[in-house]
Write a protein that holds these residues in place. Structure first.
Motif, PDB file in Angstrom:
ATOM      1  N   LEU A   1     -25.690   3.677   7.337  1.00 14.04           N
ATOM      2  CA  LEU A   1     -25.353   5.045   7.729  1.00 14.04           C
ATOM      3  C   LEU A   1     -26.308   5.570   8.799  1.00 14.04           C
ATOM      4  N   ASP A   2     -27.530   5.019   8.838  1.00 13.65           N
ATOM      5  CA  ASP A   2     -28.514   5.441   9.827  1.00 13.65           C
ATOM      6  C   ASP A   2     -28.413   4.661  11.131  1.00 13.65           C
ATOM      7  N   ASP A   3     -27.591   3.614  11.147  1.00 13.05           N
ATOM      8  CA  ASP A   3     -27.447   2.792  12.355  1.00 13.05           C
ATOM      9  C   ASP A   3     -25.971   2.512  12.572  1.00 13.05           C
ATOM     10  N   LEU A   4     -25.317   3.383  13.326  1.00 15.79           N
ATOM     11  CA  LEU A   4     -23.873   3.292  13.514  1.00 15.79           C
ATOM     12  C   LEU A   4     -23.457   2.035  14.257  1.00 15.79           C
ATOM     13  N   TYR A   5     -24.390   1.387  14.923  1.00 19.12           N
ATOM     14  CA  TYR A   5     -24.086   0.145  15.644  1.00 19.12           C
ATOM     15  C   TYR A   5     -23.547  -0.910  14.687  1.00 19.12           C
ATOM     16  N   TYR A   6     -24.267  -1.150  13.616  1.00 18.73           N
ATOM     17  CA  TYR A   6     -23.837  -2.185  12.671  1.00 18.73           C
ATOM     18  C   TYR A   6     -22.615  -1.737  11.864  1.00 18.73           C
ATOM     19  N   MET A   7     -22.517  -0.463  11.613  1.00 18.51           N
ATOM     20  CA  MET A   7     -21.322   0.024  10.932  1.00 18.51           C
ATOM     21  C   MET A   7     -20.079  -0.217  11.787  1.00 18.51           C
ATOM     22  N   SER A   8     -20.176   0.041  13.085  1.00 11.35           N
ATOM     23  CA  SER A   8     -19.003  -0.113  13.947  1.00 11.35           C
ATOM     24  C   SER A   8     -18.622  -1.579  14.116  1.00 11.35           C
TER      25      SER A   8
ATOM     26  N   PHE B   1     -36.789   2.680  29.318  1.00  9.82           N
ATOM     27  CA  PHE B   1     -35.662   1.967  28.734  1.00  9.82           C
ATOM     28  C   PHE B   1     -35.956   1.826  27.245  1.00  9.82           C
ATOM     29  N   ILE B   2     -35.017   2.247  26.400  1.00  8.21           N
ATOM     30  CA  ILE B   2     -35.263   2.292  24.953  1.00  8.21           C
ATOM     31  C   ILE B   2     -34.225   1.434  24.240  1.00  8.21           C
ATOM     32  N   ALA B   3     -34.683   0.654  23.262  1.00  8.65           N
ATOM     33  CA  ALA B   3     -33.899  -0.456  22.716  1.00  8.65           C
ATOM     34  C   ALA B   3     -32.674  -0.062  21.908  1.00  8.65           C
ATOM     35  N   ASN B   4     -32.621   1.139  21.346  1.00  7.74           N
ATOM     36  CA  ASN B   4     -31.377   1.561  20.681  1.00  7.74           C
ATOM     37  C   ASN B   4     -31.299   3.092  20.656  1.00  7.74           C
ATOM     38  N   ASP B   5     -30.137   3.586  20.298  1.00  8.71           N
ATOM     39  CA  ASP B   5     -29.902   5.028  20.350  1.00  8.71           C
ATOM     40  C   ASP B   5     -30.760   5.836  19.375  1.00  8.71           C
ATOM     41  N   PRO B   6     -30.903   5.413  18.111  1.00  3.20           N
ATOM     42  CA  PRO B   6     -31.767   6.199  17.214  1.00  3.20           C
ATOM     43  C   PRO B   6     -33.191   6.354  17.747  1.00  3.20           C
ATOM     44  N   MET B   7     -33.780   5.266  18.285  1.00  6.00           N
ATOM     45  CA  MET B   7     -35.116   5.376  18.861  1.00  6.00           C
ATOM     46  C   MET B   7     -35.121   6.336  20.038  1.00  6.00           C
ATOM     47  N   ALA B   8     -34.064   6.284  20.852  1.00  4.96           N
ATOM     48  CA  ALA B   8     -33.986   7.155  22.023  1.00  4.96           C
ATOM     49  C   ALA B   8     -33.894   8.620  21.623  1.00  4.96           C
ATOM     50  N   VAL B   9     -33.164   8.903  20.546  1.00  4.02           N
ATOM     51  CA  VAL B   9     -33.065  10.276  20.054  1.00  4.02           C
ATOM     52  C   VAL B   9     -34.437  10.783  19.622  1.00  4.02           C
TER      53      VAL B   9
ATOM     54  N   ASP C   1     -24.933   2.733  22.821  1.00  2.00           N
ATOM     55  CA  ASP C   1     -23.960   3.787  23.103  1.00  2.00           C
ATOM     56  C   ASP C   1     -23.129   4.122  21.871  1.00  2.00           C
ATOM     57  N   THR C   2     -23.792   4.414  20.775  1.00  3.56           N
ATOM     58  CA  THR C   2     -23.102   4.918  19.598  1.00  3.56           C
ATOM     59  C   THR C   2     -22.793   6.395  19.817  1.00  3.56           C
ATOM     60  N   THR C   3     -22.087   7.013  18.888  1.00  7.08           N
ATOM     61  CA  THR C   3     -21.619   8.392  19.088  1.00  7.08           C
ATOM     62  C   THR C   3     -22.756   9.379  19.312  1.00  7.08           C
TER      63      THR C   3
ATOM     64  N   LEU D   1     -27.400  11.097  26.388  1.00  2.00           N
ATOM     65  CA  LEU D   1     -28.161   9.889  26.713  1.00  2.00           C
ATOM     66  C   LEU D   1     -27.326   8.904  27.518  1.00  2.00           C
ATOM     67  N   SER D   2     -27.845   8.501  28.673  1.00  2.00           N
ATOM     68  CA  SER D   2     -27.283   7.340  29.344  1.00  2.00           C
ATOM     69  C   SER D   2     -27.575   6.139  28.456  1.00  2.00           C
ATOM     70  N   SER D   3     -26.571   5.298  28.249  1.00  2.00           N
ATOM     71  CA  SER D   3     -26.749   4.212  27.294  1.00  2.00           C
ATOM     72  C   SER D   3     -25.890   3.017  27.667  1.00  2.00           C
ATOM     73  N   VAL D   4     -26.393   1.836  27.371  1.00  2.23           N
ATOM     74  CA  VAL D   4     -25.633   0.602  27.581  1.00  2.23           C
ATOM     75  C   VAL D   4     -24.598   0.493  26.472  1.00  2.23           C
ATOM     76  N   HIS D   5     -23.331   0.522  26.863  1.00  2.00           N
ATOM     77  CA  HIS D   5     -22.246   0.473  25.875  1.00  2.00           C
ATOM     78  C   HIS D   5     -21.993  -0.963  25.442  1.00  2.00           C
ATOM     79  N   VAL D   6     -22.105  -1.190  24.136  1.00  2.00           N
ATOM     80  CA  VAL D   6     -21.817  -2.500  23.546  1.00  2.00           C
ATOM     81  C   VAL D   6     -20.451  -2.420  22.873  1.00  2.00           C
ATOM     82  N   ALA D   7     -19.585  -3.370  23.187  1.00  5.74           N
ATOM     83  CA  ALA D   7     -18.220  -3.366  22.648  1.00  5.74           C
ATOM     84  C   ALA D   7     -18.233  -3.904  21.216  1.00  5.74           C
ATOM     85  N   THR D   8     -18.681  -3.056  20.295  1.00  7.51           N
ATOM     86  CA  THR D   8     -18.840  -3.494  18.906  1.00  7.51           C
ATOM     87  C   THR D   8     -17.511  -3.870  18.260  1.00  7.51           C
ATOM     88  N   ASP D   9     -16.435  -3.157  18.635  1.00  2.23           N
ATOM     89  CA  ASP D   9     -15.136  -3.514  18.074  1.00  2.23           C
ATOM     90  C   ASP D   9     -14.706  -4.905  18.525  1.00  2.23           C
TER      91      ASP D   9
END
Length: 334
Positions: free
Chosen positions: A74-81, A243-251, A275-277, A286-294
Motif C-alpha cells: 500500500l505504501d509502494d504503488l509501483y509493486y501494487m500496479s 535524480f531520485i530513485a522512486n516516487d515515495p523518496m521524491a515526495v 510515475d505512480t499516481t 513531479l517529473s518522473s520516468v514512467h514505467v509501464a507496470t501493466d
C-alpha cells in the motif's frame, strides 16, 4: 460421438484455427475477450474432451508472489500496479491468479501451475519456488543468472534520458538519492541499478560528483531525511538538480526542500522514477520516468503461457521501455 474443434467453431461462428489457438491459450492470438469467452463456454457446454482439463475445476492457477507484505504494498504503488497488471491479464486468459504476500510464503499452494514472483527474492527462495513448480517468472528482477524467465525495466536508457533532460536546461550539477534493499528474506543485498547507470552516464559526461549522491531506503521518510542531509552538508553548494530513485523518496525530498524554503524548480529541479499516481498529485507535480507496470505484468503472464506451450531449454528476459513524463518539478530553461 466425440465433440470436435469443428463443432465448436461452427457454434462460435469462428474459424477452426481460432478455436484451436484459444483452447491452447495462444497469447499471440488477436481476438476479443468476448470471442475467447464464447469459445470456452461452448467447449464446456459440449463437453469437449481436451478443454475439460481447463474446465471450471481445473483452470490454470498462477501464484502471484509479492515480495512485500500487504501493508508495504500500500505504501509502494509501483509493486501494487505490477500485481494488478498480472491479475488483469490472467483474467483475460482465463487463468486464476492467487495472491501470496511475503509474510505468507508458507501459504504458497503446492498445486499451482506456475509462479510469478514480483520483487526481489534470494536464490534460496527461488529454489523453493522451483521445487513447487518448474514454471517460474521473475518480475522486476533479472533472472538470467538464476535460470529463470524475467521481466525488467530498461534502467540504462531511462536514467540517461533523465540526465539529458537536466543537461538540456544547462543543469550540470546533478545529485542523486537512491535506495538500498535486501531480498524478501533479508539474505542478500540488492543494489540499485539506477545508481550504476547514473554514475556511468555522469562519468561519461565528466560531471560526476560523488558527494552529491545519497543512499537511503525506498520510502518517503528516507527521501525526506536524505534531502535534509544534503541541504545540511552542502549548503549553498546544493546541486541544482536531483535524480531520485522512486516516487515515495521524491515526495519526501520535495517536503524537505519546501520546509527549507528552497524553490522548486527554480533553485532545485527534480526527476523521479516509476510515475505512480502520487507523482501527479503532489505540488509541484513531479517529473518522473514512467514505467509501464501493466505491460510488465502482462509480459510476465505471456512468458508463462509460452512456457506452458513450448519446451524451450533456454531462459528469456523481456525488457520493457520507459518514457519521461515532464511536470512542474523541472525548470523550463536556465
Amino acid at each position: 460421438m466425440a465433440v470436435t474443434l469443428k463443432d465448436i467453431a461452427q457454434q462460435a461462428n469462428v474459424s477452426l484455427t481460432t478455436v484451436s489457438r484459444v483452447l491452447n491459450y495462444d497469447a499471440s492470438l488477436s481476438v476479443s475477450d468476448e470471442t475467447r469467452q464464447r469459445v470456452f463456454e461452448i467447449a464446456e457446454q459440449l463437453n469437449y474432451v481436451k478443454h475439460k482439463r481447463f474446465g471450471r475445476q481445473q483452470v490454470k492457477k498462477i501464484a502471484v508472489v509479492q515480495w512485500y507484505t500487504e501493508k508495504q504494498e500500500l505504501d509502494d504503488l509501483y509493486y501494487m500496479s505490477i500485481r494488478m497488471g498480472i491479475e488483469q491479464h490472467c483474467q483475460q486468459l482465463g487463468f486464476k491468479a492467487i495472491q501470496v504476500y511475503q509474510n505468507n510464503l508458507d501459504q504458497l499452494p503446492a498445486d499451482v501451475d506456475g509462479i510469478i514472483a514480483v520483487g526481489k527474492f534470494s536464490q534460496s527462495q527461488i529454489k523453493q519456488f522451483k521445487q513447487i513448480n518448474s514454471h517460474v517468472i521473475l518480475v522486476d528482477y533479472d533472472g538470467l543468472g538464476l535460470d529463470c524467465d524475467s521481466v525488467v525495466t530498461d534502467f540504462d536508457h531511462s536514467v540517461s534520458n533523465a540526465i539529458d533532460t537536466f543537461l538540456l536546461r544547462n543543469l550540470k550539477d546533478i545529485g542523486m538519492i537512491y535506495g538500498s534493499e535486501t531480498t524478501a528474506d533479508d539474505e542478500e543485498n540488492v543494489p540499485d541499478p539506477r545508481r550504476h547507470y547514473f554514475i556511468k552516464k555522469m562519468q561519461a559526461e565528466q560531471i560526476y560528483q560523488p558527494e552529491f549522491v545519497f543512499e537511503g531506503r525506498y520510502t518517503s521518510e528516507s527521501g525526506y531525511q536524505m534531502m535534509k542531509q544534503a541541504i545540511r552538508q552542502l549548503g549553498e553548494g546544493l546541486p541544482h538538480a536531483f535524480f531520485i530513485a522512486n516516487d515515495p523518496m521524491a515526495v519526501g525530498a520535495l517536503k524537505a526542500l519546501q520546509e527549507a524554503k528552497i524553490e522548486i524548480p527554480n533553485r532545485v529541479s527534480l526527476i523521479s522514477f516509476n510515475d505512480t499516481t502520487i507523482a501527479n498529485y503532489v505540488y509541484p507535480g513531479l517529473s518522473s520516468v514512467h514505467v509501464a507496470t501493466d505491460q510488465m505484468g502482462a509480459s510476465a503472464v505471456d512468458l508463462m503461457v509460452e512456457q506452458f506451450n513450448s519446451d524451450r531449454d533456454y531462459v528469456k528476459k523481456v525488457t520493457v521501455g520507459t518514457k519521461l513524463i515532464e511536470r512542474q518539478s523541472v525548470v523550463n530553461h536556465r
